[in-house]
Design a protein around this motif. Structure first.
Motif, PDB file in Angstrom:
ATOM      1  N   UNK A 119       0.788  -0.932  -0.045  1.00  0.00           N
ATOM      2  CA  UNK A 119      -0.413  -0.307   0.112  1.00  0.00           C
ATOM      3  C   UNK A 119       0.648   1.658  -0.260  1.00  0.00           C
ATOM      4  N   UNK A 120       1.746   1.281   0.935  1.00  0.00           N
ATOM      5  CA  UNK A 120       2.798   1.977   0.716  1.00  0.00           C
ATOM      6  C   UNK A 120       3.245   2.829  -0.779  1.00  0.00           C
ATOM      7  N   UNK A 121       4.494   1.797  -1.072  1.00  0.00           N
ATOM      8  CA  UNK A 121       4.394   1.668  -2.338  1.00  0.00           C
ATOM      9  C   UNK A 121       3.178   2.419  -3.594  1.00  0.00           C
ATOM     10  N   UNK A 122       2.178   1.742  -3.320  1.00  0.00           N
ATOM     11  CA  UNK A 122       0.992   2.253  -4.036  1.00  0.00           C
ATOM     12  C   UNK A 122       0.642   4.135  -3.377  1.00  0.00           C
ATOM     13  N   UNK A 123       0.393   4.308  -2.603  1.00  0.00           N
ATOM     14  CA  UNK A 123       0.175   5.269  -2.261  1.00  0.00           C
ATOM     15  C   UNK A 123       1.499   6.616  -2.723  1.00  0.00           C
ATOM     16  N   UNK A 124       2.633   6.245  -2.375  1.00  0.00           N
ATOM     17  CA  UNK A 124       3.344   6.490  -3.050  1.00  0.00           C
ATOM     18  C   UNK A 124       3.491   7.158  -5.069  1.00  0.00           C
ATOM     19  N   UNK A 125       3.262   6.003  -5.102  1.00  0.00           N
ATOM     20  CA  UNK A 125       3.172   5.926  -6.892  1.00  0.00           C
ATOM     21  C   UNK A 125       2.370   7.098  -7.122  1.00  0.00           C
ATOM     22  N   UNK A 126       0.966   6.883  -6.556  1.00  0.00           N
ATOM     23  CA  UNK A 126      -0.399   7.325  -6.981  1.00  0.00           C
ATOM     24  C   UNK A 126       0.013   9.066  -6.851  1.00  0.00           C
ATOM     25  N   UNK A 127       1.609   9.477  -5.659  1.00  0.00           N
ATOM     26  CA  UNK A 127       0.965  10.549  -5.602  1.00  0.00           C
ATOM     27  C   UNK A 127       2.553  11.055  -6.536  1.00  0.00           C
ATOM     28  N   UNK A 128       3.192  11.042  -6.379  1.00  0.00           N
ATOM     29  CA  UNK A 128       4.411  10.957  -8.167  1.00  0.00           C
ATOM     30  C   UNK A 128       3.408  11.696  -9.329  1.00  0.00           C
ATOM     31  N   UNK A 129       3.913  13.046  -9.135  1.00  0.00           N
ATOM     32  CA  UNK A 129       3.416  13.931 -10.569  1.00  0.00           C
ATOM     33  C   UNK A 129       4.246  14.741 -11.504  1.00  0.00           C
ATOM     34  N   UNK A 130       4.812  15.245 -11.028  1.00  0.00           N
ATOM     35  CA  UNK A 130       5.610  15.619 -11.674  1.00  0.00           C
ATOM     36  C   UNK A 130       6.790  14.409 -12.248  1.00  0.00           C
ATOM     37  N   UNK A 131       7.681  13.608 -11.824  1.00  0.00           N
ATOM     38  CA  UNK A 131       7.892  13.211 -13.003  1.00  0.00           C
ATOM     39  C   UNK A 131       7.290  11.831 -13.625  1.00  0.00           C
ATOM     40  N   UNK A 132       6.083  11.835 -13.262  1.00  0.00           N
ATOM     41  CA  UNK A 132       5.473  11.246 -14.789  1.00  0.00           C
ATOM     42  C   UNK A 132       5.135  12.184 -15.773  1.00  0.00           C
ATOM     43  N   UNK A 133       4.820  13.070 -15.591  1.00  0.00           N
ATOM     44  CA  UNK A 133       5.091  14.882 -16.311  1.00  0.00           C
ATOM     45  C   UNK A 133       5.437  15.111 -17.092  1.00  0.00           C
ATOM     46  N   UNK A 134       6.663  14.724 -16.544  1.00  0.00           N
ATOM     47  CA  UNK A 134       7.858  14.512 -17.237  1.00  0.00           C
ATOM     48  C   UNK A 134       8.603  14.064 -18.468  1.00  0.00           C
ATOM     49  N   UNK A 135       8.026  12.465 -17.860  1.00  0.00           N
ATOM     50  CA  UNK A 135       8.351  11.514 -18.654  1.00  0.00           C
ATOM     51  C   UNK A 135       7.566  10.704 -19.856  1.00  0.00           C
ATOM     52  N   UNK A 136       6.031  10.911 -19.294  1.00  0.00           N
ATOM     53  CA  UNK A 136       4.974  10.481 -20.199  1.00  0.00           C
ATOM     54  C   UNK A 136       4.551  11.306 -21.343  1.00  0.00           C
TER      55      UNK A 136
END
Lengths: 293, 280
Positions: free
Chosen positions: B204-221
């Motif tokens: 769940x923690x890994x999931x929540x961390x990933x879920x909160x990732x915003x800036x990085x996906x914005x850059x690479x996706x």
């Protein structure tokens, strides 16, 4: 106490044991070194390089830059309020949901819900809810006779609005850790404290808190590093404004790197920020380990 | 005595409910707003009545629009792919790491453990520039790999696993070793089955961390093909106010998905942290 069997094992399987730990650790280490440690080092190295030469110039410029000092102050001001606020609120929440009344599991889940919301989604929706003309917060304020507020668009309110939003979003997470700590406390100790005539607050401060000290410090450390580097709300809602009132160091890093293309300045700012966070965290870890032995 | 206790319970429930309202209100408001048109959201904003919160004419047009015009389904698919690969991958890597840190003694153990801990204190946001250059040199920009790899080893999950594994009696492992099992078998057959709660917590923690990732996906996706939910949402926002209600619909979906995932696992979550030694 578990030393003896380890020794037997080591004697029996001494050859593969030497390399085995490294082998099993290698996937984690490779990922961490390539995608975390290398970039961290790279950020620090970049901060010392200008036009291909090693120099302290970036730091000199930075230390003479008023924007940097203002930004540092904003970061500290925000965190000096936000970290204690979140810790105290999370502790209160944890104590509340640690009670054994019917349906308490539902309340736990509900309090955790804001955590599951992505920070970007939370930021966007809070911005909409805080809209001056049609946001629900301002509808509510008018109804209560307070009058409409600028909130994220008011230079006096924006930073504190971010603090409130981040607190709303974050406390459920820390509550869960603290709750787990409280669950680990033997309940018979409360009973004997009660029989000794200790009141609620006496029990809390002399028994409960010392017993969950390790959890508490873990939460403080994790909370500090998360909050010091918070920047999604600034990027998505306020863009560091109005009038630079929410221009925290992390946002200054972002501006230097992506708006001004100044990688050295971004690197130096990151390095300073990481040093501040690490110093605070190491101090907190010292406290954590002190009690352990 | 009994009466005193009832009164106390009523007070407790009152406090619990008040906090619940604060916690859930934004979520409730988003879901409600996602079922109304833009005009409706504007019209009933003032004065504040129940009409401000509850749709007068329910509509699913926002949902239809985000799926048809903005291909939100694609974003959901991408998010699920990333999470479905990342969570098991990160858990395996971190659990194996935790196993080593808990049961083995080797040179450099403390230094390596400290490095892992530091790595979880430094969020991706702080190192995006070099990380982006690196991913770009590897030719991975705009790929699932770029979304998954940087978070594939979670220092936090590893820390939790290490703490938990330390509580498992070593004699148990020793017995299996004497029976001829190799270390990987010990890990898979003895340690993992004991670790269900902590695995769920770490997951769940890994999931929540990933879920909160915003800036990085914005850059690479970079293209729609790889955009995750969080990134797709930011594309509604850049446009003008017409998309107001679309943002609510997208946000409602992105808020509901983890809730559905979390609720059935809530019970294990606390259990997992408690058993992992991050306690009193």
């Amino acid at each position: 106490m578990t030393d003896q069997p380890t020794k037997t094992l080591r004697g029996k399987f001494s050859v593969p044991r030497k390399l085995l730990p490294y082998l099993m650790l290698s996937p984690a280490l490779i990922i961490i070194f390539i995608f975390k440690i290398y970039p961290i080092i790279s950020v620090i190295v970049t901060s010392f390089i200008r036009d291909g030469h090693f120099t302290f110039r970036t730091y000199e410029i930075l230390l003479g830059d008023r924007t940097f000092w203002m930004s540092l102050w904003t970061t500290l001001k925000m965190n000096l309020v936000m970290i204690p606020l979140q810790i105290v609120l999370s502790l209160i929440l944890a104590l509340l949901v640690n009670s054994t009344v019917k349906g308490i599991g539902i309340f736990r889940s509900v309090y955790y819900l804001p955590v599951t919301m992505a920070i970007s989604v939370a930021a966007i929706t809070w911005e909409l809810m805080a809209n001056y003309n049609n946001g629900v917060f301002n509808s509510l304020f008018s109804f209560l006779g307070i009058g409409r507020q600028g909130l994220f668009t008011d230079s006096k309110q924006a930073l504190w609005c971010i603090v409130i939003m981040a607190t709303w979003k974050g406390c459920g997470m820390w509550m869960m850790y603290l709750l787990a700590g409280l669950k680990g406390v033997d309940t018979s100790i409360y009973e004997s404290a009660r029989l000794d005539g200790a009141g609620y607050f006496r029990t809390l401060f002399s028994i409960t808190l010392p017993l969950i000290k390790r959890t508490l410090l873990f939460v403080i450390v994790a909370n500090t590093s998360a909050n010091m580097l918070l920047f999604a709300p600034m990027q998505l809602i306020t863009e560091g404004g109005p009038q630079n009132s929410t221009n925290v160091l992390m946002y200054e890093v972002y501006k230097s790197a992506f708006q001004n293309g100044n990688a050295s300045r971004a690197g130096a700012l990151t390095a300073i920020l990481l040093i501040i966070v690490l110093t605070v965290v190491i101090l907190q870890f010292r406290m954590l380990n002190e009690k352990e032995e | 005595m009994q009466k005193h206790k009832t009164l106390k319970n009523i007070l407790l429930y009152l406090v619990l409910v008040c906090i619940a309202v604060v916690a859930i209100f934004p979520l409730f408001y988003i879901v409600m707003a996602s079922f109304r048109t833009n005009i409706e959201i504007f019209d009933y904003a003032l004065p504040f009545t129940w009409k401000t919160l509850i749709p007068q004419e329910w509509t699913i047009s926002n949902y239809i629009a985000i799926f048809e015009e903005f291909h939100f389904g694609l974003a959901i698919r991408n998010t699920l792919i990333v999470v479905a690969v990342l969570v098991p991958l990160s858990l395996s890597i971190s659990a194996l790491g935790g196993f080593v840190f808990a049961f083995f003694d080797f040179k450099g153990k403390n230094v390596l453990f400290a490095l892992c801990l530091i790595s979880f204190m430094v969020p991706v946001d702080a190192i995006v520039l070099p990380l982006y250059n690196l991913i770009s040199k590897m030719g991975l920009v705009n790929s699932y790999a770029s979304l998954i790899l940087p978070s594939a080893a979670s220092g936090l999950a590893m820390f939790l696993f290490t703490q938990f594994f330390k509580e498992i009696p070593k004699s148990l492992l020793e017995a299996a070793r004497i029976d001829g099992a190799n270390w990987l078998q010990v890990f898979v057959k003895i340690v993992l089955p004991l670790s269900v709660p902590v695995t769920i917590t770490a997951g769940l923690m890994v999931f929540v961390n990933e879920w909160n990732n915003f800036f990085w996906p914005l850059l690479v996706a970079r293209t729609e093909e790889f955009r995750t939910i969080q990134v797709a949402l930011s594309y509604f926002q850049d446009e003008n106010a017409v998309y107001f209600s679309y943002i609510f619909a997208g946000s409602a979906i992105s808020a509901i998905v983890p809730v559905l995932l979390f609720l059935p696992l809530q019970k294990y979550f606390v259990q997992g942290i408690t058993s992992s030694g991050v306690k009193g």
